[in-house]
Design a protein around this motif. Structure first.
Motif, PDB file in Angstrom:
ATOM      1  N   MET A 222      25.250 -38.990 -28.590  1.00 39.43           N
ATOM      2  CA  MET A 222      26.601 -39.521 -28.457  1.00 39.43           C
ATOM      3  C   MET A 222      27.649 -38.499 -28.893  1.00 39.43           C
ATOM      4  O   MET A 222      28.700 -38.359 -28.248  1.00 39.43           O
ATOM      5  CB  MET A 222      26.736 -40.808 -29.273  1.00 39.43           C
ATOM      6  N   VAL A 223      27.388 -37.803 -29.975  1.00 40.82           N
ATOM      7  CA  VAL A 223      28.340 -36.785 -30.438  1.00 40.82           C
ATOM      8  C   VAL A 223      28.506 -35.703 -29.379  1.00 40.82           C
ATOM      9  O   VAL A 223      29.621 -35.240 -29.098  1.00 40.82           O
ATOM     10  CB  VAL A 223      27.864 -36.180 -31.783  1.00 40.82           C
ATOM     11  N   ALA A 224      27.386 -35.288 -28.759  1.00 41.33           N
ATOM     12  CA  ALA A 224      27.471 -34.278 -27.710  1.00 41.33           C
ATOM     13  C   ALA A 224      28.254 -34.797 -26.509  1.00 41.33           C
ATOM     14  O   ALA A 224      29.066 -34.068 -25.912  1.00 41.33           O
ATOM     15  CB  ALA A 224      26.063 -33.862 -27.288  1.00 41.33           C
ATOM     16  N   LEU A 225      28.026 -36.062 -26.143  1.00 39.43           N
ATOM     17  CA  LEU A 225      28.770 -36.634 -25.023  1.00 39.43           C
ATOM     18  C   LEU A 225      30.267 -36.701 -25.326  1.00 39.43           C
ATOM     19  O   LEU A 225      31.102 -36.368 -24.477  1.00 39.43           O
ATOM     20  CB  LEU A 225      28.230 -38.038 -24.705  1.00 39.43           C
ATOM     21  N   GLU A 226      30.597 -37.120 -26.530  1.00 39.71           N
ATOM     22  CA  GLU A 226      32.015 -37.209 -26.893  1.00 39.71           C
ATOM     23  C   GLU A 226      32.667 -35.842 -26.840  1.00 39.71           C
ATOM     24  O   GLU A 226      33.811 -35.685 -26.390  1.00 39.71           O
ATOM     25  CB  GLU A 226      32.155 -37.840 -28.285  1.00 39.71           C
ATOM     26  N   ARG A 227      31.956 -34.820 -27.313  1.00 39.14           N
ATOM     27  CA  ARG A 227      32.500 -33.467 -27.251  1.00 39.14           C
ATOM     28  C   ARG A 227      32.636 -33.005 -25.805  1.00 39.14           C
ATOM     29  O   ARG A 227      33.638 -32.374 -25.429  1.00 39.14           O
ATOM     30  CB  ARG A 227      31.601 -32.514 -28.037  1.00 39.14           C
ATOM     31  N   LEU A 228      31.650 -33.359 -24.966  1.00 38.57           N
ATOM     32  CA  LEU A 228      31.717 -32.982 -23.550  1.00 38.57           C
ATOM     33  C   LEU A 228      32.976 -33.564 -22.909  1.00 38.57           C
ATOM     34  O   LEU A 228      33.727 -32.856 -22.218  1.00 38.57           O
ATOM     35  CB  LEU A 228      30.473 -33.488 -22.831  1.00 38.57           C
ATOM     36  N   PHE A 229      33.240 -34.854 -23.157  1.00 42.46           N
ATOM     37  CA  PHE A 229      34.393 -35.480 -22.524  1.00 42.46           C
ATOM     38  C   PHE A 229      35.699 -34.946 -23.108  1.00 42.46           C
ATOM     39  O   PHE A 229      36.714 -34.867 -22.399  1.00 42.46           O
ATOM     40  CB  PHE A 229      34.289 -36.999 -22.657  1.00 42.46           C
ATOM     41  N   GLU A 230      35.664 -34.562 -24.381  1.00 48.10           N
ATOM     42  CA  GLU A 230      36.858 -33.951 -24.974  1.00 48.10           C
ATOM     43  C   GLU A 230      37.185 -32.631 -24.271  1.00 48.10           C
ATOM     44  O   GLU A 230      38.346 -32.342 -23.944  1.00 48.10           O
ATOM     45  CB  GLU A 230      36.610 -33.714 -26.464  1.00 48.10           C
ATOM     46  N   VAL A 231      36.139 -31.843 -23.984  1.00 49.72           N
ATOM     47  CA  VAL A 231      36.342 -30.564 -23.293  1.00 49.72           C
ATOM     48  C   VAL A 231      36.800 -30.795 -21.858  1.00 49.72           C
ATOM     49  O   VAL A 231      37.705 -30.114 -21.354  1.00 49.72           O
ATOM     50  CB  VAL A 231      35.037 -29.740 -23.336  1.00 49.72           C
TER      51      VAL A 231
END
Length: 955
Positions: free
Chosen positions: A159-168
């Motif tokens: 989830m943390v990786a997904l959130e960072r992906l969408f932030e980028v």
């Protein structure tokens, strides 16, 4: 081999497809090991994972059986045991899956996410590549609370990786592209506010305000229904933007470092300090001077007393007491930091893995009053906010158990006023060089500190008048603070046990007694050591295991090259690495030693992880190196001594020749502790060929350097080993060397008995060279017993044996017997014969100039000149003998004899003051030797008219 847990558990072998792994119980156990790859999972934890709260009575045994089955299933080599290819190893209180050479999707995912953070413009692409490793829910289909916890942690990483992906993606303006993904993810995780925030932002920027407001209402209703909470301020702000586009704020802007939303007391996070802390006054003073500018603990009035970002770094071996020292000092000094004390255990060596700096920063910022919603998601922004928040404050930050400098740097304040106290098993040289940290090394307890701790834990009345038992307990613990504390605590829990009996039990079974607490890893010495051992790469671990299994004491790159079978450069690098993590201690320049307990632990690991053949080959390489290098040294130091037959060394063992005695002596000095320990090890383990040959090869070195007690012990061991072999020649040679040791110790009766027993054995074998050597030693013994006629007869018998070989006779031994005969002729009154023989032997073509034999012969010539009334000529001979003798290590008897003869010649020439000085020097050397050396010399010189000057009594 590949292990997959980001989905259903799967094991794949390259080019062979999936590998079938047992039933549910085995798969659960394997999943636990894979999820904790590189870290030890204790047997109790494995039992809990496999059976939850209802384990059978035989659960621990079943775990061991299942591990055996898994080892065989995962090993490419057939047969029982782990096999060289099995990645599962026994480690301390449990088992460990060694990740070296394996592919593990969870580790690849974490590495991919970390790499994405450094990829700049390619971050989104890298994150998607990492996320593609997921095949479904983590550990799908495996039951149990323990694995559910593991799976939840893995899902959180996703989830943390997904959130960072969408932030980028949002920052790159790709909001339309991610809306379908976000709708699906929010449907699966409707309370994940990060995903909801990204969905609302993407809908807002795409102009889909109605859908955004609907999504917000669903989220708010769900949150109220499930948790009774309102949306966070950031989400409420997005709702306002959806309602009123004019209220839109700059997306992604970092929160302001404004003060806390609510007043909080200054943080006081220091955990409880041990009431049993003792000693370490020098180190406490050093921390005072570094962090508060005072060596006496007194407060300083000005901030100037604290250096900007003052950092003290406490390093030492596992169990050295680093955390205890840090907490003791921090509690003593907390009044110097009125704005608070922050503390965290960074878990640098924990089985659970190190803490990430971002998580620590978030915790610290919340403690300092920064609202959670104002903590940025990026590490650099969070660190900047942390530094801003600390500016102008006086806060103590204690960072315990740090892994490396990179973990620490984001946690450092940016300006003066604060102080940082770090503990680590690493030396952290980068932190010292770049950030100016002051390193404070912790060694073992002094005896006084150890006694104080035992007394504090057990009570003074229980240890009163038991000093010897306490000393034995401390020795068994190697004076390691944790070991001493554990031993004292174990004994405290046995109030009816005798201290002496417990010390004996501890000495016999140290690691087991000090590793008995499965519930608390910090109270288990094996677990504490394992955490450092686990962190090494396999080459370093293997070298540590092989060194611990060898007899070597002083560990240098040449030693490690032989034992480890590696190149010297790699060995030097690995030794430095082992010293950096304090599994070895630097004893002298580029030479290291084990702490006793760490050596026991590493040897135990070797028995578990190295095959018997591997350990045996390492020992054989070591034995061969010691024997062949000692033989090369012996050929240089005692060229006429009969050789010891040796098998050729293995090709991988480097053997160097010595070009001169000085180089041979230097090697022997450097390896002395190793050579003596190897001889003792060989006797103890019945490696009898080594056990008698190595002392025989070291004879020439030890004859020069002593001490005699060491030579006697080594000689006894050699005789024992030779007798076990049933080799009469080896027994005879060893008895001969033992006799020489007794002579050097001053016991001529024992010496003669050993020589006579040796003579009978070597005569029966028919070895003329060794027989001649024994006869020469018997002659020397008779000489010192004031029986010159018998001595001369022995020397002449030895010469007859040697010259019977004609040109093949060993010329050095021939010259040695002739020089000894010349000295004996002086005692017999055959002065002219002695002089003539000595002059013949000193002819240049015989090559004795500069050797110890020249010293002896110059003394003979000096005494002959003195006896015939020519003290001026005698003076020159004694001075020459003295000059040569001073260039040669050992042989104090020759130098003492030269000085005594010099005193006699000076006295005869009327140089009374010089004679007194020379005699005083001679007497001082004779004081270090057995009495028969002085007695024989004085008897000869006084018979020729010398009156020894009186010397003042010793103070």
């Amino acid at each position: 081999m590949e292990f997959r847990i980001l989905g259903a558990l799967e094991v794949r072998v390259r080019d062979s497809g999936p590998l079938a792994v047992g039933g549910r119980l085995q798969r659960t156990l394997l999943a636990m090991l894979v999820a904790h790859a590189g870290r030890t999972v204790s047997v109790p934890r494995l039992v809990d994972a496999v059976w939850d709260e209802s384990p059978p009575a035989t659960a621990a045994r079943q775990v061991r059986n299942m591990v055996g089955l898994l080892r065989r299933a995962l090993s490419p080599s057939p047969g029982p045991g782990p096999g060289p290819g099995s990645p599962i190893r026994t480690d301390g209180p449990g088992y460990l899956l060694d990740p070296d050479g394996l592919r593990i999707d969870a580790r690849e995912f974490a590495a991919g996410v970390d790499a994405a953070g450094r990829a700049g413009a390619g971050e989104a692409e890298r994150l998607r590549e990492a996320l593609e490793l997921w095949r479904g829910p983590a550990l799908d289909g495996l039951p149990g609370r323990a694995l559910a916890t593991v799976a939840a942690g893995l899902e959180e990483q996703r989830m943390v990786a997904l959130e960072r992906l969408f932030e980028v993606e949002l920052a790159a303006g790709r909001h339309d592209r991610i809306i379908p993904e976000l709708i699906g993810l929010v449907g699966d995780s409707p309370l994940r506010d990060g995903l909801v925030r990204h969905l609302l932002t993407a809908l807002l920027r795409s102009g889909r305000r109605a859908e955004g407001l609907a999504a917000y209402r669903r989220y708010a209703a769900h949150l109220a229904r499930e948790l009774g909470l309102d949306p966070a301020p950031g989400l409420r702000a997005l709702q306002q933007e959806l309602l009123d586009p004019g209220a839109r704020s700059e997306p992604g802007a970092p929160p302001s470092p404004a003060g806390p939303a609510r007043p909080l007391p200054p943080p006081a996070q220091l955990p409880w300090g041990s009431s049993a802390f003792v000693g370490r006054e020098e180190q406490l003073g050093a921390i005072d001077r570094r962090l508060i500018g005072s060596g006496d603990g007194a407060p300083d009035a000005t901030d100037a007393a604290i250096a900007p970002t003052a950092i003290a770094l406490i390093t030492g071996a596992p169990g050295a007491g680093k955390s205890a020292l840090a907490l003791c000092w921090a509690h003593r000094a907390r009044q110097h930091f009125p704005d608070g004390q922050l503390f965290t255990d960074l878990h640098g060596w924990s089985a659970t893995g190190p803490q990430r700096p971002h998580a620590v920063l978030g915790s610290f910022l919340r403690a300092l009053g920064v609202p959670a919603e104002n903590v940025p998601t990026r590490l650099d922004e969070t660190a900047a906010l942390y530094r801003s928040t600390l500016a102008g404050r006086r806060v103590l930050i204690v960072l315990d158990n740090a892994l490396d400098a990179e973990q620490i740097r984001p946690l450092l304040p940016g300006t003066g006023g604060c102080a940082v106290l770090v503990t680590s098993r690493e030396r952290l040289t980068g932190l010292v060089v770049r950030e100016g940290a002051h390193r404070i090394g912790l060694a073992e307890f002094s005896p006084a500190e150890g006694r104080a701790l035992v007394g504090r834990v057990l009570g003074a009345e229980r240890v009163e008048a038991r000093e010897r038992a306490v000393a034995r307990l401390l020795d068994a613990c190697g004076h390691l603070p944790l070991a001493v504390a554990l031993a004292a605590a174990r004994l405290r829990d046995r109030p009816h046990h005798d201290l002496t009996d417990f010390a004996a039990e501890l000495a016999d079974n140290r690691l087991d007694v000090l590793s008995g607490d499965d519930e608390d890893p910090s109270a288990c010495l094996r677990t504490v050591f394992s955490s450092s051992y686990r962190a090494l790469d396999e080459p370093a671990r293997r070298l540590l295991r092989l060194l611990a299994a060898s007899p070597a004491v002083d560990l240098s790159a040449p030693v490690a090259e032989v034992v480890g079978g590696l190149d010297r450069e790699s060995c030097a690098r690995l030794l430095r690495r082992l010293a950096d993590v304090h599994l070895l201690t630097e004893h002298s320049a580029d030479t290291y030693r084990f702490h006793d307990l760490l050596r026991l632990f590493a040897a135990e690991r070797g028995r578990e992880e190295e095959s018997g053949r591997s350990r045996q080959l390492a020992l054989e390489r070591w034995y061969a190196w010691c024997l062949h290098q000692a033989s090369a040294a012996a050929r240089t130091l005692t060229p006429g001594r009969p050789r010891v037959a040796l098998a050729p060394p293995p090709r991988s063992v480097p053997v160097a020749a010595f070009t001169d005695p000085a180089r041979a002596l230097r090697w022997c000095d450097e390896q002395r502790a190793n050579l003596l320990a190897t001889a003792a090890h060989a006797v103890e383990h019945r490696d009898d060929e080594v056990a008698w040959k190595l002392p025989a090869l070291l004879w020439g070195y030890l004859h020069r350097t002593g001490p005699n007690a060491e030579r006697l012990a080594l000689g006894r061991a050699a005789v024992t080993a030779a007798r076990r072999l049933g080799d009469p020649l080896a027994v005879g040679r060893s008895l001969n060397d033992q006799g020489h040791a007794w002579s050097a110790a001053g016991d001529l009766r024992q010496a003669r008995q050993h020589y006579e027993r040796a003579l009978g054995l070597v005569r029966a074998v028919g070895d003329r060279a060794v027989e001649a050597q024994v006869l020469a030693n018997l002659g020397a013994c008779r000489f010192h017993c004031a029986d010159p006629a018998a001595a001369a007869a022995h020397f002449e018998d030895a010469l007859r044996l040697l010259t019977a070989d004609g040109p093949d006779a060993d010329q050095w031994t021939v010259r040695l017997c002739e020089a000894s005969l010349a000295g004996t002729q002086l005692l017999l009154g055959r002065t002219e014969e002695a002089r003539a023989l000595a002059e013949r032997l000193l002819a240049p073509e015989l090559g004795l100039r500069g050797s110890i034999l020249e010293c002896s012969l110059q003394n003979v010539l000096g005494t002959a000149r003195y006896a015939t009334g020519r003290p001026d000529e005698a003076l020159g001979h004694f001075e020459r003998s003295l000059a040569v003798g001073r260039t040669i290590t050992g042989y104090l008897d020759q130098r003492a004899g030269s000085l005594a003869g010099l005193a006699a010649a000076q006295q005869a020439l009327g140089r009374t003051s010089d004679a007194r000085r020379s005699w005083a020097e001679s007497a001082a050397l004779f004081d270090e030797l057995p009495a028969h050396y002085r007695t024989g010399t004085v008897r000869l010189l006084t018979s020729l008219g010398f009156t020894p000057p009186s010397r003042p009594p010793r103070p």
